[in-house]
Design a protein around this motif. Structure first.
Motif, PDB file in Angstrom:
ATOM      1  N   THR A  48       0.798  -1.306   0.014  1.00  0.00           N
ATOM      2  CA  THR A  48      -0.130   0.038   0.177  1.00  0.00           C
ATOM      3  C   THR A  48       0.836   1.393   0.157  1.00  0.00           C
ATOM      4  N   GLY A  49       0.299   2.246  -0.684  1.00  0.00           N
ATOM      5  CA  GLY A  49       0.983   3.482  -0.765  1.00  0.00           C
ATOM      6  C   GLY A  49       0.349   4.491  -1.591  1.00  0.00           C
ATOM      7  N   GLY A  50       1.353   5.001  -2.376  1.00  0.00           N
ATOM      8  CA  GLY A  50       0.818   6.049  -3.552  1.00  0.00           C
ATOM      9  C   GLY A  50       1.636   5.836  -4.669  1.00  0.00           C
ATOM     10  N   ARG A  51       0.845   6.270  -5.846  1.00  0.00           N
ATOM     11  CA  ARG A  51       1.569   6.214  -7.114  1.00  0.00           C
ATOM     12  C   ARG A  51       2.161   5.073  -7.477  1.00  0.00           C
ATOM     13  N   LEU A  52       1.517   3.955  -7.043  1.00  0.00           N
ATOM     14  CA  LEU A  52       2.211   2.505  -7.323  1.00  0.00           C
ATOM     15  C   LEU A  52       1.900   1.780  -8.472  1.00  0.00           C
ATOM     16  N   LYS A  53       0.956   2.144  -9.300  1.00  0.00           N
ATOM     17  CA  LYS A  53       0.284   1.605 -10.483  1.00  0.00           C
ATOM     18  C   LYS A  53       1.516   0.971 -11.410  1.00  0.00           C
ATOM     19  N   ILE A  54       1.764  -0.196 -11.588  1.00  0.00           N
ATOM     20  CA  ILE A  54       2.818  -0.353 -12.599  1.00  0.00           C
ATOM     21  C   ILE A  54       2.390  -0.300 -14.027  1.00  0.00           C
ATOM     22  N   GLY A  55       3.454   0.166 -14.827  1.00  0.00           N
ATOM     23  CA  GLY A  55       3.054   0.576 -16.364  1.00  0.00           C
ATOM     24  C   GLY A  55       4.315   0.740 -16.986  1.00  0.00           C
TER      25      GLY A  55
END
Length: 251
Positions: free
Chosen positions: A163-170
């Motif tokens: 959990t955290g912020g701005r984690l989305k992988i792309g």
């Protein structure tokens, strides 16, 4: 009449956040300034505090009379100079493609133009804190989702959650890696990193990642590394951003 309150937050720290300008693509930034808002009642309470003997309720009553008169003048379609600090004036939103589409009643809203007196009050301000909001992922917590798990410990072949912020992988080259931790806690050379397969990642959200810990890795101490260039749907950053967790035990 409401009681006059005191400031809930009297902090005068001026914090500026710099955001990467994703429209120009030239590496430039734009700035936003944090707000420490003083309310109507806050202002009255400080005036009363600075002017001992002045009845704060009479001060509040006078201020309300001024407020009502300003609103009345706006209702009459007038622009109003407010205490020589600036002018409230009326503007209209209009998206009409022709004369026939212009509304007779209008879609009005208030705008404000500060005076030189108001602008001059900022001349002595200085920035106390600058934050760069470059979109770097932030890992807040890593949690084993298997039953009977211990804090700070992950289980091979079992699911875990970041959990955290701005984690989305792309983006090309993005992913989740397990980097073996050295004796001093630092991450081993990148050649030794183990990448989590895309099929093992079953939740990929900006605030949460869920994936299965690789089953075939050796037990030991690891740090989780995130790499992502995700910016928005169908859009990627030019550069890859990276975040790294603290050392975790994998059993």
């Amino acid at each position: 009449m409401e009681n006059i309150s005191t400031l809930e937050n009297s902090s005068s720290l001026l914090s500026v956040t710099l955001h990467e300008n994703n429209f120009t693509k030239d590496g430039s930034y734009y700035a936003t300034v944090t707000r420490n808002t003083a309310t109507f009642k806050n202002i009255l309470s400080e005036i009363a505090e600075d002017n001992k003997g002045m009845d704060p309720y009479m001060l509040q009553f006078a201020a309300i009379l001024i407020q009502k008169k300003i609103l009345k003048m706006l209702e009459q379609g007038k622009a109003v100079n407010v205490l020589d600090l600036g002018t409230l004036y009326i503007a209209m939103k209009c998206n009409a493609k022709g004369k026939s589409e212009v509304s007779g009643s209008g879609n009005f809203y208030i705008k404000f133009t500060p005076t030189e007196l108001a602008n001059s009050s900022l001349s002595k301000l200085s920035v106390d804190k600058i934050v760069y909001a470059d979109g770097t992922p932030e890992i807040i917590a890593v949690e084993d989702l298997s039953e009977g798990s211990e804090e700070g410990r992950l289980t091979r072949g079992k699911p875990c959650r970041i959990t955290g912020g701005r984690l989305k992988i792309g983006g090309d080259g993005g992913g989740i890696f397990l980097a073996p931790a050295e004796a001093d806690g630092s991450a081993a050379n990148e050649d030794a990193w183990i990448k989590v397969s895309e099929s093992a990642l079953f939740r990929n959200k900006p605030s949460e990642l869920n994936f299965f810990v690789p089953e075939g890795i050796e037990a030991g101490s690891y740090r989780i590394v995130l790499r992502t260039a995700y910016l928005a749907k169908d859009r990627s950053r030019k550069s890859m951003l990276e975040a790294m967790s603290g050392a975790l035990s994998v059993a």
